[in-house]
Each structure stands twice: as C-alpha cells, then as structure tokens.
Design a protein around this motif. Structure first.
Motif, PDB file in Angstrom:
ATOM      1  N   VAL A 126       0.834  -1.199   0.000  1.00  0.00           N
ATOM      2  CA  VAL A 126       0.000   0.000   0.000  1.00  0.00           C
ATOM      3  C   VAL A 126       0.870   1.252   0.000  1.00  0.00           C
ATOM      4  O   VAL A 126       0.603   2.225  -0.713  1.00  0.00           O
ATOM      5  N   TYR A 127       1.930   1.214   0.778  1.00  0.00           N
ATOM      6  CA  TYR A 127       2.835   2.357   0.893  1.00  0.00           C
ATOM      7  C   TYR A 127       3.490   2.713  -0.440  1.00  0.00           C
ATOM      8  O   TYR A 127       3.591   3.890  -0.806  1.00  0.00           O
ATOM      9  N   VAL A 128       3.937   1.698  -1.190  1.00  0.00           N
ATOM     10  CA  VAL A 128       4.627   1.981  -2.449  1.00  0.00           C
ATOM     11  C   VAL A 128       3.655   2.213  -3.607  1.00  0.00           C
ATOM     12  O   VAL A 128       4.054   2.772  -4.640  1.00  0.00           O
ATOM     13  N   HIS A 129       2.396   1.802  -3.450  1.00  0.00           N
ATOM     14  CA  HIS A 129       1.439   1.909  -4.560  1.00  0.00           C
ATOM     15  C   HIS A 129       0.578   3.166  -4.494  1.00  0.00           C
ATOM     16  O   HIS A 129       0.267   3.754  -5.536  1.00  0.00           O
ATOM     17  N   TYR A 130       0.207   3.568  -3.293  1.00  0.00           N
ATOM     18  CA  TYR A 130      -0.700   4.705  -3.135  1.00  0.00           C
ATOM     19  C   TYR A 130       0.010   5.882  -2.476  1.00  0.00           C
ATOM     20  O   TYR A 130       0.864   5.700  -1.606  1.00  0.00           O
ATOM     21  N   ASP A 131      -0.391   7.070  -2.876  1.00  0.00           N
ATOM     22  CA  ASP A 131       0.110   8.290  -2.254  1.00  0.00           C
ATOM     23  C   ASP A 131      -0.927   8.759  -1.237  1.00  0.00           C
ATOM     24  O   ASP A 131      -1.792   9.581  -1.540  1.00  0.00           O
ATOM     25  N   VAL A 132      -0.852   8.203  -0.028  1.00  0.00           N
ATOM     26  CA  VAL A 132      -1.839   8.497   1.013  1.00  0.00           C
ATOM     27  C   VAL A 132      -1.130   8.895   2.300  1.00  0.00           C
ATOM     28  O   VAL A 132       0.077   8.694   2.447  1.00  0.00           O
ATOM     29  N   ARG A 133      -1.908   9.453   3.236  1.00  0.00           N
ATOM     30  CA  ARG A 133      -1.337   9.846   4.518  1.00  0.00           C
ATOM     31  C   ARG A 133      -0.902   8.607   5.298  1.00  0.00           C
ATOM     32  O   ARG A 133      -1.354   7.496   5.054  1.00  0.00           O
ATOM     33  N   PHE A 134      -0.047   8.859   6.281  1.00  0.00           N
ATOM     34  CA  PHE A 134       0.554   7.769   7.041  1.00  0.00           C
ATOM     35  C   PHE A 134      -0.505   6.888   7.703  1.00  0.00           C
ATOM     36  O   PHE A 134      -0.417   5.657   7.658  1.00  0.00           O
ATOM     37  N   THR A 135      -1.494   7.509   8.325  1.00  0.00           N
ATOM     38  CA  THR A 135      -2.527   6.727   9.007  1.00  0.00           C
ATOM     39  C   THR A 135      -3.379   5.930   8.021  1.00  0.00           C
ATOM     40  O   THR A 135      -3.867   4.843   8.352  1.00  0.00           O
ATOM     41  N   GLN A 136      -3.552   6.460   6.803  1.00  0.00           N
ATOM     42  CA  GLN A 136      -4.360   5.759   5.807  1.00  0.00           C
ATOM     43  C   GLN A 136      -3.671   4.495   5.302  1.00  0.00           C
ATOM     44  O   GLN A 136      -4.344   3.579   4.824  1.00  0.00           O
ATOM     45  N   ILE A 137      -2.352   4.451   5.377  1.00  0.00           N
ATOM     46  CA  ILE A 137      -1.632   3.249   4.953  1.00  0.00           C
ATOM     47  C   ILE A 137      -2.121   2.045   5.743  1.00  0.00           C
ATOM     48  O   ILE A 137      -2.447   0.994   5.180  1.00  0.00           O
ATOM     49  N   TRP A 138      -2.212   2.208   7.052  1.00  0.00           N
ATOM     50  CA  TRP A 138      -2.604   1.097   7.928  1.00  0.00           C
ATOM     51  C   TRP A 138      -4.084   0.778   7.766  1.00  0.00           C
ATOM     52  O   TRP A 138      -4.466  -0.396   7.744  1.00  0.00           O
ATOM     53  N   ARG A 139      -4.901   1.801   7.630  1.00  0.00           N
ATOM     54  CA  ARG A 139      -6.337   1.556   7.459  1.00  0.00           C
ATOM     55  C   ARG A 139      -6.614   0.852   6.139  1.00  0.00           C
ATOM     56  O   ARG A 139      -7.380  -0.124   6.088  1.00  0.00           O
ATOM     57  N   ASN A 140      -5.984   1.332   5.057  1.00  0.00           N
ATOM     58  CA  ASN A 140      -6.182   0.701   3.753  1.00  0.00           C
ATOM     59  C   ASN A 140      -5.665  -0.735   3.739  1.00  0.00           C
ATOM     60  O   ASN A 140      -6.290  -1.623   3.148  1.00  0.00           O
ATOM     61  N   ALA A 141      -4.518  -0.960   4.379  1.00  0.00           N
ATOM     62  CA  ALA A 141      -3.965  -2.315   4.444  1.00  0.00           C
ATOM     63  C   ALA A 141      -4.936  -3.253   5.158  1.00  0.00           C
ATOM     64  O   ALA A 141      -5.133  -4.404   4.731  1.00  0.00           O
ATOM     65  N   PHE A 142      -5.557  -2.773   6.226  1.00  0.00           N
ATOM     66  CA  PHE A 142      -6.500  -3.601   6.991  1.00  0.00           C
ATOM     67  C   PHE A 142      -7.729  -3.945   6.156  1.00  0.00           C
ATOM     68  O   PHE A 142      -8.140  -5.118   6.091  1.00  0.00           O
ATOM     69  N   PHE A 143      -8.302  -2.957   5.472  1.00  0.00           N
ATOM     70  CA  PHE A 143      -9.502  -3.209   4.675  1.00  0.00           C
ATOM     71  C   PHE A 143      -9.197  -4.088   3.462  1.00  0.00           C
ATOM     72  O   PHE A 143     -10.012  -4.936   3.082  1.00  0.00           O
ATOM     73  N   LEU A 144      -8.036  -3.900   2.847  1.00  0.00           N
ATOM     74  CA  LEU A 144      -7.657  -4.747   1.719  1.00  0.00           C
ATOM     75  C   LEU A 144      -7.474  -6.197   2.167  1.00  0.00           C
ATOM     76  O   LEU A 144      -7.825  -7.128   1.439  1.00  0.00           O
ATOM     77  N   MET A 145      -6.939  -6.364   3.356  1.00  0.00           N
ATOM     78  CA  MET A 145      -6.778  -7.705   3.901  1.00  0.00           C
ATOM     79  C   MET A 145      -8.137  -8.380   4.087  1.00  0.00           C
ATOM     80  O   MET A 145      -8.299  -9.579   3.834  1.00  0.00           O
ATOM     81  N   LEU A 146      -9.143  -7.627   4.510  1.00  0.00           N
ATOM     82  CA  LEU A 146     -10.467  -8.193   4.752  1.00  0.00           C
ATOM     83  C   LEU A 146     -11.229  -8.504   3.469  1.00  0.00           C
ATOM     84  O   LEU A 146     -12.086  -9.401   3.462  1.00  0.00           O
ATOM     85  N   LEU A 147     -10.910  -7.781   2.384  1.00  0.00           N
ATOM     86  CA  LEU A 147     -11.716  -7.884   1.173  1.00  0.00           C
ATOM     87  C   LEU A 147     -11.629  -9.243   0.489  1.00  0.00           C
ATOM     88  O   LEU A 147     -12.620  -9.741  -0.032  1.00  0.00           O
TER      89      LEU A 147
END
Length: 210
Positions: A126-147
């Motif tokens: 997520v960090y290398v693919h998306y240009d998002v804020r630091f906190t969003q990295i962890w949130r996006n990683a969690f939701f992608l894991m669940l999907l």
C-alpha cells in the motif's frame, strides 16, 4: 531460445535485487537499513508487475528510493517492530499461564494476532502503490486484507512453501529469499488493488447514471 533468454533475465534481476536488498540492509546496520531496503525492493518489483520498462536501471532506482524513503519507512518499521514485540510478550504470557480464563482468551488472541500479521503483509505494498497519509496506509492495508480472504490464504501458503524450499536449498537464500517473497506479496496485493479500483469505477459509473 527467446523464452529461455527472458527466463534467465528475470532470474538475474531477482537475484540482483535480492543482493541489493541484503547489501543496503547491512549498509543501514540492519536496524535502520532493512525497511528502506525493503521499500526500495518492493518499488522495483511493483514496476515490473505493472509492466514497467525492465530495462530501467535497477541500482539507481533502488538507491533513489532507499534515500527518499529512509525516514518514513523506518517509522513504519518501528511500528511493525513494536507490534512484533507485543506479539512476543503475548506468546510468553500465554505460555506461562494455562487453564481457566487464559484458555478462553487464547483463541481470540491468536486470531487477532493472525489478522494483524496479514494486515502487515499489505502495509508496504500500500505504501509503495498509493500516495496516502501515514494513518491511511494502515487503514487501507487492513480493509484490503479483509476484502479477499482467499487471496490471503493463497499468499500465506505460497510463502510457507517458498520458505520450505529455501530451507531445503539454503544456497537460494542470498539470491531469492527477499525478492521472490516481495514478488508474491506485491503480485497478490496488485491483484487486490485492481479489483478494488474496478469496483470503485463501477460504482462511479452507476452513480453517474442515476
């Protein structure tokens, strides 16, 4: 012959990136070099998976990413290391306390740690693919894991198989231990990214029609 040449070229690239990963991890005394080197490796692997020009200079891209992401990647690494330490404490606590309440919380605690571990697998992609804020990295990683739970299972099984192969053939470790795992994780993550983006585009199309 062309297929053989291409295969040899890819093997060489994975080996080269793995050597760079080990070398730059050591350059940062491992503690400070491991995560910047890992981010640089994932950045290169991502470019290859997305169909980028494989003739682009590997070393310069690796070195540039290593320098640019040194501080931020080490912050991510610090958080991961804290989580790993907490996991270790939990395992020690469970091991020293058996029966009663401790047996009741054991399974939920193991499940929680497993989900967090899966989330961490998505953090660097997520960090290398998306240009998002630091906190969003962890949130996006969690939701992608669940999907896509089946993707998670396939990824974990693939990594376990690869680790068994590395254990059986230790000579592969200096050349492919990191780069092939990065390829498996980034490839799985990229498929998830594309599916999420396709769903988002579909929702936008449907909303524009209404």
């Amino acid at each position: 012959m062309n297929a053989l040449y291409k295969g040899t070229e890819w093997i060489t690239r994975f080996a080269y990136v793995n050597i760079l990963w080990i070398g730059f991890s050591l350059l940062g005394l491992v503690v400070f070099g491991f995560f910047p080197a890992t981010v640089a490796m994932f950045t290169l692997v991502r470019q290859w998976i997305m169909g980028g020009n494989i003739d682009d200079p590997v070393f310069s891209t690796f070195w540039k990413t290593y320098k640019q992401e040194f501080l931020k990647s080490n912050v991510i690494g610090l958080i991961i290391m804290i989580i790993a330490f907490l996991f270790y404490v939990n395992f020690q606590y469970i091991g020293m306390n058996q029966g009663g309440f401790h047996d009741i919380i054991k399974i939920p605690l193991y499940l929680f740690m497993f989900l967090i571990s899966l989330t961490i697998l998505y953090v660097i992609p997520v960090y290398v693919h998306y240009d998002v804020r630091f906190t969003q990295i962890w949130r996006n990683a969690f939701f992608l894991m669940l999907l896509h739970p089946m993707h998670n299972i396939a990824l974990v099984v693939s990594i376990i198989i690869l680790l068994f192969v590395m254990q059986a053939i230790p000579g592969l470790i200096p050349f492919f231990s990191g780069s092939i795992i990065a390829f498996l994780i980034m490839g799985n993550s990229y498929l998830t990214f594309k599916r999420v983006e396709a769903k988002q585009e579909k929702l936008l199309e449907e909303s524009s029609k209404t």
